[in-house]
Design a protein around this motif. Structure first.
Motif, mmCIF file in Angstrom:
data_model
loop_
_atom_site.group_PDB
_atom_site.id
_atom_site.type_symbol
_atom_site.label_atom_id
_atom_site.label_comp_id
_atom_site.label_asym_id
_atom_site.label_seq_id
_atom_site.Cartn_x
_atom_site.Cartn_y
_atom_site.Cartn_z
ATOM 1 N N HIS A 31 3.947 -0.200 3.326
ATOM 2 C CA HIS A 31 3.387 1.146 3.320
ATOM 3 C C HIS A 31 2.100 1.251 2.511
ATOM 4 O O HIS A 31 1.496 2.328 2.460
ATOM 5 C CB HIS A 31 4.429 2.139 2.798
ATOM 6 C CG HIS A 31 5.659 2.194 3.657
ATOM 7 N ND1 HIS A 31 6.766 1.393 3.416
ATOM 8 C CD2 HIS A 31 5.937 2.907 4.771
ATOM 9 C CE1 HIS A 31 7.677 1.638 4.348
ATOM 10 N NE2 HIS A 31 7.205 2.543 5.175
ATOM 11 N N SER A 32 1.695 0.163 1.897
ATOM 12 C CA SER A 32 0.469 0.173 1.092
ATOM 13 C C SER A 32 0.008 -1.253 0.886
ATOM 14 O O SER A 32 0.757 -2.221 1.117
ATOM 15 C CB SER A 32 0.720 0.833 -0.269
ATOM 16 O OG SER A 32 1.599 0.033 -1.048
ATOM 17 N N GLN B 265 -0.369 -2.484 -1.962
ATOM 18 C CA GLN B 265 0.494 -2.992 -3.028
ATOM 19 C C GLN B 265 1.785 -3.559 -2.449
ATOM 20 O O GLN B 265 2.282 -4.602 -2.902
ATOM 21 C CB GLN B 265 0.810 -1.879 -4.030
ATOM 22 C CG GLN B 265 1.611 -2.347 -5.240
ATOM 23 C CD GLN B 265 0.942 -3.488 -5.996
ATOM 24 O OE1 GLN B 265 -0.237 -3.392 -6.341
ATOM 25 N NE2 GLN B 265 1.663 -4.572 -6.233
ATOM 26 N N ASP B 266 2.341 -2.892 -1.438
ATOM 27 C CA ASP B 266 3.523 -3.430 -0.762
ATOM 28 C C ASP B 266 3.218 -4.797 -0.151
ATOM 29 O O ASP B 266 4.051 -5.710 -0.198
ATOM 30 C CB ASP B 266 3.980 -2.490 0.362
ATOM 31 C CG ASP B 266 4.797 -1.319 -0.140
ATOM 32 O OD1 ASP B 266 5.092 -1.270 -1.353
ATOM 33 O OD2 ASP B 266 5.141 -0.453 0.684
ATOM 34 N N GLY C 55 -5.407 -2.914 2.989
ATOM 35 C CA GLY C 55 -5.621 -1.594 2.414
ATOM 36 C C GLY C 55 -6.852 -0.911 2.987
ATOM 37 O O GLY C 55 -6.864 0.328 3.167
ATOM 38 N N GLN D 96 -5.888 0.366 6.433
ATOM 39 C CA GLN D 96 -5.028 1.548 6.312
ATOM 40 C C GLN D 96 -5.833 2.783 5.915
ATOM 41 O O GLN D 96 -5.596 3.883 6.431
ATOM 42 C CB GLN D 96 -3.927 1.277 5.285
ATOM 43 C CG GLN D 96 -2.865 2.365 5.228
ATOM 44 C CD GLN D 96 -1.856 2.134 4.131
ATOM 45 O OE1 GLN D 96 -2.207 1.653 3.042
ATOM 46 N NE2 GLN D 96 -0.601 2.451 4.392
ATOM 47 N N SER D 97 -6.800 2.612 5.028
ATOM 48 C CA SER D 97 -7.642 3.742 4.618
ATOM 49 C C SER D 97 -8.488 4.250 5.777
ATOM 50 O O SER D 97 -8.649 5.466 5.966
ATOM 51 C CB SER D 97 -8.531 3.333 3.440
ATOM 52 O OG SER D 97 -7.752 2.965 2.311
ATOM 53 N N SER E 274 -8.169 6.426 0.322
ATOM 54 C CA SER E 274 -7.670 5.239 -0.375
ATOM 55 C C SER E 274 -6.896 5.624 -1.625
ATOM 56 O O SER E 274 -5.891 4.989 -1.969
ATOM 57 C CB SER E 274 -8.827 4.300 -0.724
ATOM 58 O OG SER E 274 -9.767 4.918 -1.567
ATOM 59 N N LEU F 149 -3.435 6.670 -0.683
ATOM 60 C CA LEU F 149 -2.630 5.536 -0.220
ATOM 61 C C LEU F 149 -2.420 4.485 -1.300
ATOM 62 O O LEU F 149 -1.887 3.408 -1.016
ATOM 63 C CB LEU F 149 -3.313 4.892 0.985
ATOM 64 C CG LEU F 149 -3.382 5.744 2.253
ATOM 65 C CD1 LEU F 149 -4.369 5.145 3.242
ATOM 66 C CD2 LEU F 149 -1.993 5.859 2.882
ATOM 67 N N ASN F 150 -2.850 4.776 -2.520
ATOM 68 C CA ASN F 150 -2.747 3.811 -3.613
ATOM 69 C C ASN F 150 -3.514 2.528 -3.287
ATOM 70 O O ASN F 150 -3.080 1.424 -3.624
ATOM 71 C CB ASN F 150 -1.272 3.486 -3.929
ATOM 72 C CG ASN F 150 -1.094 2.786 -5.262
ATOM 73 O OD1 ASN F 150 -1.914 2.957 -6.175
ATOM 74 N ND2 ASN F 150 -0.040 1.999 -5.379
ATOM 75 N N ALA F 151 -4.648 2.703 -2.612
ATOM 76 C CA ALA F 151 -5.481 1.564 -2.224
ATOM 77 C C ALA F 151 -6.807 1.543 -2.973
ATOM 78 O O ALA F 151 -7.711 0.795 -2.601
ATOM 79 C CB ALA F 151 -5.729 1.589 -0.720
#
Length: 404
Positions: free
Chosen positions: A98-99, A101-102, A286, A289-290, A353, A356-358
């Motif tokens: 999901h991120s 970081q994941d 990331g 995703q952003s 970002s 999304l913790n990116a």
């Protein structure tokens, strides 16, 4: 993303869709319906990385995939580890993430297991889009029905396909949204190529390309771009027409830069070289995703067929020159440094970002762009200093381990 279709994994386990039966002579009976586009969580991620196995004597590729797979199967890990076309390659993948970081949370233990098992085999694992000096004619096709079939179909191209890429899957809310996102993402293909470029050397020569890997992909007849359609119904009709010709049996037969993956409810971006580190691989995910969040939440532009007027030119520029490429804006025709377009886009994505913790992922990529550095630059600098490609590969192996 669909979990039923993939055992909780958003990436393709490389199923054996072998063409063992003869094709029907009647074109109508060849037509295959495209499977339904499965439901997935919008903006969910999956990452695949194709990796090199090299010996620790001269750092050439080593045919140890089967041994590595056997050892990796003994350790419970997220995702999957599967063979690739030749026996000096393996592919690792994440489960649904999901991120960014994941992604790194899943890739890190896989990397540690790879390193541990490579040490047992006295080999090393390396990132990068090409091996710097391997000779394609020395490669062995991995003993799997689909790979044998592809070898018979494509001849020497199958061994020249000993190249290494990163694929990123992004979850889409529905089929039409997937096609819209695919064509929006197409404007940013040069970003993905330049940011991930790590294949300047082929068979001992500096190709003068930052990403020479994609030149091998372009040799395949069904490579390039997807047809322009924003309706899944129209795409299904296109797929049926293609299967009626007998040229295509499944989506796996398309080597497009981006392709829909209906079984996972995703689009799959396929132009990235494998980075030298899993950290950069996660950062690139990331970034994707952003971008996808920006597309879904702001609908910043409507793609058109005219976007593709400059598509091949932009893609070539990014492959050849990396971050020093020229980018032609398909909407305005404006020419600008690709580096500037990437930085401008990253500024547009800041809010997304952060949500999304990116932020850290994009910050790392931004820093590399501002300093005009990608993995291709790193490899060339090492070769400029060492004047020995085997030593460059050795140092790349240390970098994959996190020791360089």
């Amino acid at each position: 993303m669909s979990t039923a279709a993939s055992n909780n994994s958003p990436v393709d386990p490389d199923s054996d869709d072998v063409r063992s039966a003869p094709l029907p002579s009647d074109p109508e009976s060849r037509a295959v319906k495209l499977e339904p586009f499965n439901k997935s969580e919008a903006l969910s991620l999956g990452v695949e990385l194709e990796l090199q196995l090299v010996n620790t004597h001269d750092y050439d590729l080593a045919p140890y995939a089967e041994d590595m797979l056997r050892l990796m199967a003994q350790t419970p890990l997220p995702g999957s580890v599967v063979p690739e076309m030749t026996s000096s390659m393996i592919e690792i993948s994440t489960d649904i993430c999901h991120s960014a970081q994941d992604v790194i949370t899943q890739l890190s233990p896989i990397r540690e297991a790879l390193i541990r098992n490579a040490d047992k085999l006295n080999i090393a694992v390396v990132g990068g889009g090409t091996h710097a000096f391997q000779q394609w004619h020395e490669r062995r096709i991995y003993d799997k029905p689909r790979f044998r079939e592809l070898s018979e179909l494509y001849g020497y191209l199958s061994k020249q396909f000993t190249i290494f890429g990163q694929h990123v899957h992004i979850g889409c809310p529905d089929a039409d949204a997937a096609l819209l996102m695919l064509h929006r993402m197409s404007r940013y293909i040069p970003h993905f190529i330049a940011l991930s470029a790590s294949s300047p050397f082929v068979q001992g020569q500096d190709t003068q390309f930052d990403s020479a890997r994609l030149n091998s992909v372009f040799a395949f007849p069904l490579s390039g771009r997807a047809p322009f359609t924003l309706s899944w119904k129209e795409f299904e009709a296109y797929f049926e027409r293609m299967t009626r010709t007998g040229v295509v049996r499944s989506m796996k037969d398309f080597y497009w830069d981006i392709r829909p993956k209906p079984e996972f409810g995703t689009i799959e971006i396929r132009v990235f070289d494998t980075p030298l580190t899993v950290e950069r691989a996660a950062a690139l995910a990331g970034y994707v995703q952003s971008l996808a969040a920006w597309f879904l939440q702001e609908q910043p532009f409507e793609p058109t067929e005219d976007d593709y007027l400059v598509y091949t030119y932009n893609r070539f520029q990014a492959c050849r020159f990396g971050l020093d490429a020229v980018y032609v804006d398909p909407a305005t025709g404006q020419h600008m440094p690709l580096r500037d377009h990437i930085l401008m886009t990253m500024t547009q994505l800041e809010w997304h970002s952060e949500a999304l913790n990116a932020t850290q992922a994009l910050g790392e990529l931004r820093t590399s762009v501002e300093s005009n550095r990608n993995d291709a630059r790193w490899l060339r600098e090492k070769q400029g200093k060492e004047r020995l490609l085997a030593e460059v590969v050795r140092q790349a192996a240390l970098r994959f381990r996190g020791q360089a």
